[in-house]
Design a protein around this motif. Structure first.
Motif, mmCIF file in Angstrom:
data_model
loop_
_atom_site.group_PDB
_atom_site.id
_atom_site.type_symbol
_atom_site.label_atom_id
_atom_site.label_comp_id
_atom_site.label_asym_id
_atom_site.label_seq_id
_atom_site.Cartn_x
_atom_site.Cartn_y
_atom_site.Cartn_z
ATOM 1 N N LYS A 170 33.494 45.646 26.929
ATOM 2 C CA LYS A 170 34.061 44.895 25.808
ATOM 3 C C LYS A 170 34.071 43.422 26.202
ATOM 4 N N PRO A 171 34.230 42.506 25.259
ATOM 5 C CA PRO A 171 34.130 41.075 25.591
ATOM 6 C C PRO A 171 35.076 40.614 26.679
ATOM 7 N N SER A 172 36.311 41.124 26.717
ATOM 8 C CA SER A 172 37.271 40.637 27.708
ATOM 9 C C SER A 172 36.949 41.100 29.119
ATOM 10 N N ASN A 173 36.040 42.075 29.270
ATOM 11 C CA ASN A 173 35.644 42.549 30.597
ATOM 12 C C ASN A 173 34.293 41.977 31.037
ATOM 13 N N ILE A 174 33.812 40.994 30.297
ATOM 14 C CA ILE A 174 32.540 40.347 30.635
ATOM 15 C C ILE A 174 32.805 38.856 30.781
ATOM 16 N N MET A 175 32.588 38.319 31.980
ATOM 17 C CA MET A 175 32.800 36.905 32.225
ATOM 18 C C MET A 175 31.478 36.161 32.285
ATOM 19 N N ILE A 176 31.541 34.882 31.921
ATOM 20 C CA ILE A 176 30.407 33.975 32.095
ATOM 21 C C ILE A 176 30.790 32.993 33.191
ATOM 22 N N ARG A 183 29.141 38.288 34.411
ATOM 23 C CA ARG A 183 29.724 39.051 35.523
ATOM 24 C C ARG A 183 30.604 40.127 34.917
ATOM 25 N N LEU A 184 30.422 41.348 35.333
ATOM 26 C CA LEU A 184 31.192 42.483 34.830
ATOM 27 C C LEU A 184 32.452 42.628 35.673
ATOM 28 N N ILE A 185 33.613 42.648 35.022
ATOM 29 C CA ILE A 185 34.875 42.702 35.761
ATOM 30 C C ILE A 185 35.700 43.907 35.325
ATOM 31 N N ASP A 186 36.749 44.177 36.084
ATOM 32 C CA ASP A 186 37.724 45.251 35.831
ATOM 33 C C ASP A 186 37.072 46.630 35.871
ATOM 34 N N PHE A 187 36.880 47.119 37.092
ATOM 35 C CA PHE A 187 36.320 48.450 37.298
ATOM 36 C C PHE A 187 37.419 49.511 37.419
ATOM 37 N N GLY A 188 38.599 49.218 36.864
ATOM 38 C CA GLY A 188 39.746 50.107 37.035
ATOM 39 C C GLY A 188 39.543 51.499 36.494
ATOM 40 N N ILE A 189 38.718 51.675 35.422
ATOM 41 C CA ILE A 189 38.532 53.024 34.878
ATOM 42 C C ILE A 189 37.087 53.505 35.005
#
Length: 634
Positions: A170-176, A183-189
């Motif tokens: 989702k957009p909030s888990n994708i950083m520029i 950059r893909l972030i938050d691998f919590g699940i």
């Protein structure tokens, strides 16, 4: 007794593991004799994420991100499960080597917490980018992001020895990042993929997750659906969380945004097929399809660059004055008769001239001050609580101590003056009522868990939240009238309007509760925890969330609008002359139109802002964790 009223001097050094009002680490704390905390990047229900400097490289500045997990479960089995889940995230990240995945450097547990040290990504997430403008994001930019996203997902889905399903694209888990790459972030699940075996539980984000994920099933093509949902959101600016599930086919992209090519739309809609077999069967296949689309050409020289520049420009303004203190400001200012009073984590309560910011005097406590002072004008007193366990009654002009009361626990709750008393909670679990004239306690109520919520007081009742997740109503006779149970801690302070109490909770919801009876009337779910306290103005409820949005709800709990920042909103909004003012952990102070939620201006500081604003005579006063008090034109 030593007089702790003093002129400005250096504060005592910070201890290695000094903590803030929410248990977060202070700036300057050092973990493992290696990582010096610089600031808080974000706050969530399970802990915080910090920016830190790696001290093993003394001659260069090497910043890292430190993700904290609070393990406060009373049940042993739950504590072990929480720790295993956090260890799983670290194990997942440690096994990955891809430019779009943050590097992991170290993992270590402590008694009640665990820490994951990883690469610091200096950038902004796509949800924040969406909030920057009302214009559409340039189509070719979205296509480039899509190709990079498919590339990293292809890597995850083919990872050996076990493929990994991200499950929450989702957009909030994708950083520029600063180079413009995703950059893909938050691998919590994220979890290893098993083609067969028992089904999982529903996990992910409503609107972006495919139909099968609602049944507990997830596979590589589930991530492909979420990519399609993300691209649909980026190109149409229509948030799928606000729409009926699985209705993308009813909302063609080009109807909303004609600049999108038919080829690009077709690729996205195929990824969004409700039937998993009709989607691209691999991220690599979708990436190849995206790469076949011809690059659009700007109609005039520099048009694409101009569009991108307009997308990232920010409003700028200058402060009327600033006043520097010696540590982070997390509390909120209060203005009275030309003086601004504000507390800081250097243990001091400061008094500044409201006109020019010149220092007048300060009062030193024995520990940090996270709460906001309150004033009892009839007694010529300003009241301030400290983590040194004491509530202080100080004379308004001189800050000379008239009395102090030892509450028996750290005071992280702000106070309120009513009925000739100052009322406040402490971390020992007691709501105290202390007489204003002599500092003696003749009223208290114990709950056995920390109280960090400022109480709301009526003629005969007290409403306050607890860290165990209760909103309690107690009468003047110390009798419990009712208990409303939220799913997580209630740090937010309740506000009462027309017989209804509105309060946020760490369960990510704002709750409307009847003052008479204590039953829930409605609740509204945000994306993350709520620490911000709501306000009610002109039959509207305004509240911030750790998901980065400021929400405007009507009195029936229906969303009227929301405004996105680039950080988390812990600050409580303040209202003045048709506008709302608040801070965000993205380091900015915002002013937005209260009716429409449109940006009026934004002012950037050098640190995350958890302080709330005070507005007097058209001037906004607000503190920042950069150790500065700012005065801004409203």
């Amino acid at each position: 007794m030593v007089d702790s009223t003093q002129k400005f001097s250096n504060p005592p050094p910070l201890p290695p593991h000094s903590s803030g009002s929410d248990g977060s680490l202070q700036s300057g704390s050092v973990l493992q004799n290696r990582y010096r905390i610089i600031s808080v990047l974000g706050v969530g229900g399970m802990g915080s994420v910090y920016l830190a400097r790696d001290l093993h490289f003394p001659n260069v500045v090497r910043n890292v991100a430190v993700k904290e997990m609070l393990n406060m479960q009373a049940d042993t089995a739950l504590r072990e499960l929480t720790l295993r889940n956090f260890e799983r995230e670290s194990d997942v990240l440690a096994s990955l080597t891809h430019p779009a995945v943050p590097k992991i450097f170290e993992y270590f547990p402590t008694k009640d917490k665990a820490y994951l040290v990883m690469e610091y990504i200096d950038g902004k997430d796509l949800e924040a980018e969406l909030a920057r403008t009302t214009e559409f994001i340039p189509t070719d930019m979205v296509r480039r992001w899509a190709i990079e996203l498919c590339d990293v997902l292809s890597y995850l889905h083919t990872h050996q020895p076990e493929p990994i399903i991200f499950r929450d694209v989702k957009p909030s888990n994708i950083m520029i990042d600063k180079s413009g790459r995703i950059r893909l972030i938050d691998f919590g699940i994220a979890k290893p993929f098993q083609a067969s075996g028992p089904k999982g539980t529903l996990i992910g984000t409503e609107g972006y997750s495919p139909p099968e994920q609602y049944k507990g099933e997830a596979s590589p093509v589930s991530d492909i659906y979420a990519v399609g949902a993300t691209l649909h959101h980026l190109l149409t600016r229509r948030d799928p969380r606000m729409e009926a599930p699985f209705t993308f086919m009813e909302r063609p992209i080009r109807v909303t945004n004609p600049k999108v090519s038919a080829e690009f739309e077709a690729i996205i809609m195929k990824a969004l097929s409700p039937e998993s077999g009709a989607r691209y069967q691999s991220a690599a296949e979708m990436k190849a399809a995206l790469e076949t689309i011809d690059r659009p050409v700007a109609t005039t020289p520099g048009a694409a660059a101009a569009a991108e520049q307009a997308f990232i420009d920010e409003s700028k303004m200058k402060a009327l004055w600033t006043a520097k203190v010696e540590d982070e400001i997390r509390s909120s200012p209060i203005v009275f008769k030309g003086i601004v009073y504000i507390a800081a984590y250097d243990n001091n309560l400061y008094a500044f001239n409201a006109a020019d910011g010149k220092p007048i005097i300060k009062f030193a406590t024995e520990d940090g001050i996270p709460g906001t002072p309150s004033i009892a004008a009839e007694e010529n007193l300003i009241l301030i609580g400290s983590e040194d366990h004491k509530m202080y009654g100080l004379e308004l002009r001189t800050l000379k101590k008239r009395w102090e009361f030892d509450s028996g626990g750290a005071i992280r709750s702000s106070s309120i003056v009513e009925h000739g008393h100052v009322f406040f909670g402490n971390d020992s679990g007691t709501l105290h009522g202390v007489r204003l004239h002599d500092g003696k306690s003749d009223w208290n109520y114990s709950v056995g868990t920390a109280i960090r919520s400022r109480p709301a007081v009526t003629e005969d009742r007290f409403l306050f939240g607890t860290e165990s997740g209760d909103l309690l109503c107690v009468d003047l006779n110390r009798s419990l009238k009712w208990r409303f149970k939220a799913k997580r801690a209630v740090t937010s302070s309740p506000v009462i309007f027309d017989g209804i109490a509105y309060v946020g909770a760490m369960d990510g919801q704002i709750h409307a509760v009847a003052v008479d009876g204590g039953y829930g009337i409605w609740h509204f779910r945000t994306g993350k925890a709520i620490v911000s306290s709501p306000i009610v103005v002109e039959k509207m409820v305004y509240v911030g969330s750790a998901d980065g949005y400021l929400y405007a709800l009507d009195l029936n709990g229906k969303e009227q609008w929301k405004f996105k920042t680039d950080g988390q909103i812990v600050s409580t909004p303040a209202y003045f002359n048709g506008a709302l003012y608040f801070g965000s952990t993205d380091k900015k102070v915002y002013s937005i139109d209260a009716k429409r939620g449109r940006l009026r201006w934004a002012f950037e500081t050098d640190g995350p802002i958890t302080s709330s604003a005070a507005i007097v005579d058209n001037i906004v006063y607000i503190g920042s964790t950069d150790k500065v008090l700012y005065a801004l034109n409203a």
